[in-house]
Design a protein around this motif. Structure first.
Motif, short mmCIF file in Angstrom:
data_model
loop_
_atom_site.label_atom_id
_atom_site.label_comp_id
_atom_site.label_asym_id
_atom_site.label_seq_id
_atom_site.Cartn_x
_atom_site.Cartn_y
_atom_site.Cartn_z
N ALA B 23 -29.46 56.35 -10.35
CA ALA B 23 -28.30 56.94 -11.04
C ALA B 23 -28.24 57.21 -12.28
N GLU B 24 -29.32 56.62 -13.15
CA GLU B 24 -29.13 56.79 -14.49
C GLU B 24 -30.00 57.88 -15.10
N ALA B 25 -29.70 58.99 -14.84
CA ALA B 25 -30.63 60.47 -15.34
C ALA B 25 -30.52 60.34 -16.85
N GLU B 26 -29.36 60.27 -17.36
CA GLU B 26 -29.07 60.39 -18.70
C GLU B 26 -30.25 59.38 -19.54
N LYS B 27 -30.01 58.18 -19.04
CA LYS B 27 -30.95 57.05 -19.55
C LYS B 27 -32.41 57.44 -19.53
N PHE B 28 -32.74 57.95 -18.38
CA PHE B 28 -34.26 58.23 -17.97
C PHE B 28 -34.65 59.37 -18.99
N GLN B 29 -33.73 60.41 -19.23
CA GLN B 29 -34.24 61.36 -20.15
C GLN B 29 -34.31 60.90 -21.60
N LYS B 30 -33.38 60.05 -21.93
CA LYS B 30 -33.65 59.56 -23.34
C LYS B 30 -34.64 58.59 -23.48
N THR B 31 -34.90 57.89 -22.34
CA THR B 31 -36.14 56.97 -22.55
C THR B 31 -37.39 57.86 -22.88
N ALA B 32 -37.46 58.66 -21.93
CA ALA B 32 -38.71 59.49 -21.96
C ALA B 32 -39.01 60.08 -23.21
N THR B 33 -37.78 60.75 -23.77
CA THR B 33 -38.00 61.32 -25.07
C THR B 33 -38.52 60.09 -26.09
N GLN B 34 -37.65 58.99 -26.18
CA GLN B 34 -38.02 58.00 -26.95
C GLN B 34 -39.66 57.55 -27.01
N VAL B 35 -39.89 57.50 -25.84
CA VAL B 35 -41.36 56.94 -25.59
C VAL B 35 -42.18 58.27 -26.24
N CYS B 36 -42.14 59.29 -25.78
CA CYS B 36 -42.86 60.49 -26.42
C CYS B 36 -42.97 60.50 -27.66
N GLU B 37 -41.77 60.24 -28.24
CA GLU B 37 -41.62 60.36 -29.98
C GLU B 37 -42.52 59.00 -30.50
N ALA B 38 -42.10 58.01 -29.86
CA ALA B 38 -42.77 56.72 -30.49
C ALA B 38 -44.41 56.89 -30.53
N VAL B 39 -44.87 57.21 -29.20
CA VAL B 39 -46.29 57.46 -29.14
C VAL B 39 -46.99 58.61 -30.21
N ARG B 40 -46.14 59.69 -30.00
CA ARG B 40 -46.57 60.60 -31.30
C ARG B 40 -46.73 60.35 -32.39
N ALA B 41 -45.75 59.52 -32.95
CA ALA B 41 -45.45 59.01 -34.16
C ALA B 41 -46.98 58.31 -34.57
N LEU B 42 -47.53 57.59 -33.50
CA LEU B 42 -48.66 56.83 -33.64
C LEU B 42 -49.87 57.46 -33.94
N GLY B 43 -49.91 58.71 -33.69
CA GLY B 43 -51.00 59.57 -33.56
C GLY B 43 -51.96 59.26 -32.40
N PRO B 44 -53.29 59.99 -32.39
CA PRO B 44 -54.27 59.60 -31.55
C PRO B 44 -54.78 57.90 -31.27
N ALA B 45 -54.63 57.63 -29.96
CA ALA B 45 -55.39 56.03 -29.86
C ALA B 45 -56.50 56.12 -30.50
N GLN B 46 -57.01 54.97 -30.98
CA GLN B 46 -58.16 54.72 -31.60
C GLN B 46 -58.99 53.69 -30.66
N HIS B 47 -58.36 52.80 -29.79
CA HIS B 47 -59.22 51.85 -29.23
C HIS B 47 -59.00 52.02 -27.68
N MET B 48 -59.90 51.76 -26.64
CA MET B 48 -60.02 51.62 -25.41
C MET B 48 -59.96 53.16 -25.00
N ILE B 49 -60.92 53.92 -25.80
CA ILE B 49 -60.99 55.09 -25.53
C ILE B 49 -62.62 55.65 -25.18
N LYS B 50 -62.64 56.07 -24.12
CA LYS B 50 -64.16 56.46 -23.60
C LYS B 50 -64.19 57.97 -23.37
N ASP B 51 -64.99 58.59 -24.48
CA ASP B 51 -64.92 60.11 -24.31
C ASP B 51 -66.70 60.31 -23.89
#
Lengths: 323, 56, 342
Positions: B23-51
């Motif tokens: 029932a917490e649509a707004e919280k979901f939307q806010k959290t998703a944005t926060q997660v994206c921003e936090a991860v984007r701020a870190l830049g590409p992952a350096q570890h546990m990457i297999k290309d």
């Protein structure tokens, strides 16, 4: 009590249990075919019980065999257990893998088990050791053209230095008298050794630690916690973890296995003793043991009553990480 | 999990936990944005990457 | 081909000559572990050692080996076309490989390269481009049992050159044409050098006292061995880990996987092991080797019965003793085989 005397007492107890039909099998150790490698042994008759032994190189965790056997068929079995092994038996009971009634615990206060790799390093990596015997607080190490005395204290397994429970926590028959509960080492000084480093260095140490891993899974297979019928690394649909020697695949396995042991690991050191490459597995797992102790005030398998922190919810559980 | 990933040198901000009711649509939307921003701020992952394009 | 002599103070020259067109590798101590590593100069050579912790089979059969790359895109120009992996670019020499490990490659040649249709290009390419310079064991370990499985501390099979350490010099025996070429610049050995080497060989062979008997196994019916009651006990302590298999110079099973990432993909093979539940489980969920007993039995039956049966009596074990030393529960192949042979 000297090891030889302990071995004799184990044999006596085993023979009595088997001849009276109280258990179908006694799981203990017998002498191995190479020095410093006592091996798990299953005695079904009083005659076989005469092969049971006890030395400071009984490094497998025998609780492991309780879940890898069909106890339903075997009926009641007896198992030789030091402090950590008894804690793992408690863990298995709490996780409903076995029942208390199925197991007869032959408790042995732990002398502190020894690390064969440290002994080898002590006399020189290139030397071939042909015989190792114990003389009180010393080991007598013999090989072609040399004989050396090595103090036990110098070659104890890392986890035994910082043991917090040398005496068995559940016992049906205790061999000898209870001993000092600990070896005096401070677990907090040595556990989670990478904590003090910077993030990049932590990763470097982590990757370096497992660099020689050959993915034989001996650490998993020697562990009494790893009793899943199908381990996540063996799942094929979907395949959670790649099969290659790529660093990311190897490290994914180790980090996830460690995490699955949270709140359950007794720091018995069986993983390190089993590893054919001598990898210090506990540098990773000790972090989890430490966190559980600090965050939940819990040490795995100390008693039958307390609830494992990962399987219950309490309103005061630490939850700063949840937004 | 977050602790152990941090322990092996992975940025803690890559992993987020939240209780969100359906029932917490707004919280979901806010959290998703926060997660994206936090991860984007870190830049590409350096570890546990297999290309697999790069591994031989 | 006549035996040659390589003085240890001439090693630098010998190594330099090898390095002209080859990458040279040799056993080296690394944090108390004896491992295979690139050899830079003659001074770095270790002369006193039993054997490396792991077998050198990964020079020819890496634990993870990419077999091809592909692009999973029918529309792309290079889509759906398999890209072969490049062959080994430079020749190699393995210096001071033990005779047991070289013999193992001979056994594996029979399996990887059976005929025109069964001819593993990955294995063959690396084998053909590698020179094996063996170092005879003058002082076998208590866990060595090579003499009882058709091998020996001075065994020559599979090698290009056999070196015998005579103290300040090495007797260098050319075994193959490739080996003879590598030794062509060296002086011939005197008769007493060869006699000394023969003495060392005899002494080394005599020092191996514990071994296996295989005479009755070769005569026995497969099913009789398969149904021996001993199998009910051998597996009890087995953890079903991959240690014995992975350290073994003759174990050679692998699992092939396709890995994809977007439209890029590769086919890769990884060592696999018969101790694992996953090794034989079918897509239906049925597992013909469902228990520890079946899996443990497979390993010993394969090495000591199935391989000899199919490869003219050749045993799938060279007696290096690695599994005896490394097994976490000390399941000793010598004991197991002797009870099969009882």
């Amino acid at each position: 009590m000297e090891n030889q005397e302990v071995a004799q007492k184990i044999q006596e107890v085993a023979k009595k249990l088997l001849s009276e039909g109280k258990v179908s099998c006694v799981i203990g150790f017998e002498k191995g075919t190479v020095p410093m490698r006592e091996r798990p042994f299953f005695a079904y008759t009083p005659e076989e019980a005469e092969r049971l032994t006890w030395t400071s190189f009984c490094c497998n965790n025998l609780a492991n065999f309780l879940v890898r056997r069909d106890l339903g068929e075997a009926g009641k079995v007896a198992v030789v257990a030091q402090g950590c092994v008894s804690r793992n038996i408690v863990g298995l009971i709490k996780e409903n893998q076995i029942s208390r009634e199925q197991v007869f615990v032959i408790g042995v206060p732990s002398p502190g088990m020894l690390d064969r790799r440290k002994v080898q390093a002590e006399v020189g990596a290139e030397k071939v050791i042909t015989e190792v015997s114990e003389d009180g607080e010393d080991l007598i190490v013999k090989g072609k053209g040399f004989e050396e005395r090595v103090p036990r204290k110098k070659v104890m397994r890392d986890n035994c230095y910082t043991c917090v429970q040398r005496n068995p926590v559940i016992v049906d028959e205790l061999i000898g008298a209870e001993t000092e509960p600990t070896h005096g080492g401070n677990i907090d000084k040595v556990s989670a050794p990478w904590e003090k480093l910077q993030a990049d260095d932590r990763w470097a140490e982590f990757a370096e630690n497992y660099q020689t891993c050959i993915r034989c899974y001996a650490c998993r297979d020697a562990c009494p916690l790893c009793y899943c019928h199908v381990c996540f690394v063996d799942e094929a649909q979907p395949q959670w973890c790649g099969k290659t020697q790529d660093e990311s695949d190897v490290l994914t396995y180790h980090v996830l296995r460690a995490f699955h042991c949270a709140g359950r690991c007794t720091d018995c050191g069986a993983c390190e003793s089993a590893c054919p490459m001598g990898i210090k597995v506990r540098r990773l797992t000790s972090k989890i043991e430490k966190d559980i102790r600090e965050m939940y005030g819990y040490q795995a398998g100390m008693d039958l009553e307390s609830k494992p922190p990962m399987s219950v919810y309490r309103p005061d559980d630490p939850q700063e990480f949840i937004k | 999990m977050k602790n152990i990933l941090e322990y092996v040198g992975i940025e803690p901000d890559r992993l987020h936990f939240s209780w969100i009711s359906s029932a917490e649509a707004e919280k979901f939307q806010k959290t998703a944005t926060q997660v994206c921003e936090a991860v984007r701020a870190l830049g590409p992952a350096q570890h546990m990457i297999k290309d697999i394009r790069k591994v031989a | 081909m006549a035996d040659k002599i390589l003085a240890k103070d001439k090693l630098a020259e010998f190594i330099a000559a090898l390095q002209k067109d080859k990458d040279v590798f040799a056993p080296k101590l690394d944090n108390d572990r004896l491992v295979w590593a690139p050899l830079e100069k003659a001074d770095d050579i270790v002369w006193e050692f039993s054997n490396t912790e792991m077998s050198p089979k990964d020079f020819f059969f890496p634990q993870t080996e990419c077999m091809m790359h592909f692009k999973n895109d029918p529309k792309a120009e290079d889509g759906m076309i398999m890209q072969a992996e490049p062959e080994l670019a430079k020749e190699r020499a393995l210096l001071n490989i033990r005779p047991c490990d070289a013999k193992a490659f001979g056994v594996l040649d029979m399996i990887f390269c059976q005929d025109e249709m069964t001819n593993d290009v990955y294995w063959r390419d690396k084998r053909e481009k590698t020179l094996l310079i063996g170092l005879a064991c003058n002082d076998p370990c208590p866990t060595c049992f090579c003499t009882t499985v058709g091998c020996g501390p001075h065994n020559e099979a599979g090698l290009d050159v056999l070196l015998v350490d005579l103290g300040d010099k090495l007797l260098a025996r050319p075994i193959s044409d490739k080996g003879a070429k590598a030794l062509s610049a060296l002086p011939e050995a005197a008769a007493d050098d060869a006699a000394k080497a023969a003495e060392l060989k005899k002494a080394a062979e005599d020092s191996i006292t514990q071994g296996v008997g295989t005479d009755k196994i070769s005569g026995a019916e497969v099913l009789d061995l398969f149904n021996l009651p001993m199998w009910d006990r051998v597996h009890e302590s087995c953890l079903n880990c991959g240690t014995c298999t992975f350290c073994c110079p003759t174990c050679h099973c692998f699992d092939i996987q396709d890995e994809v990432q977007g439209e890029a993909g590769r086919r890769v093979r990884n060592w696999d092991y018969c101790m694992s539940w996953l090794f034989t489980v079918h897509g239906t969920g049925h597992n013909p080797r469902h228990g520890k007993k079946e899996r443990v039995r497979q390993r010993f039956m394969h090495k000591f019965k199935y391989i000899p049966l199919k490869r003219g009596g050749e045993i799938g074990c060279v007696g290096c003793g690695r599994c005896v030393q490394l097994c976490p529960v000390n399941i000793d192949v010598r004991e197991v085989v002797n009870s099969m042979n009882a």
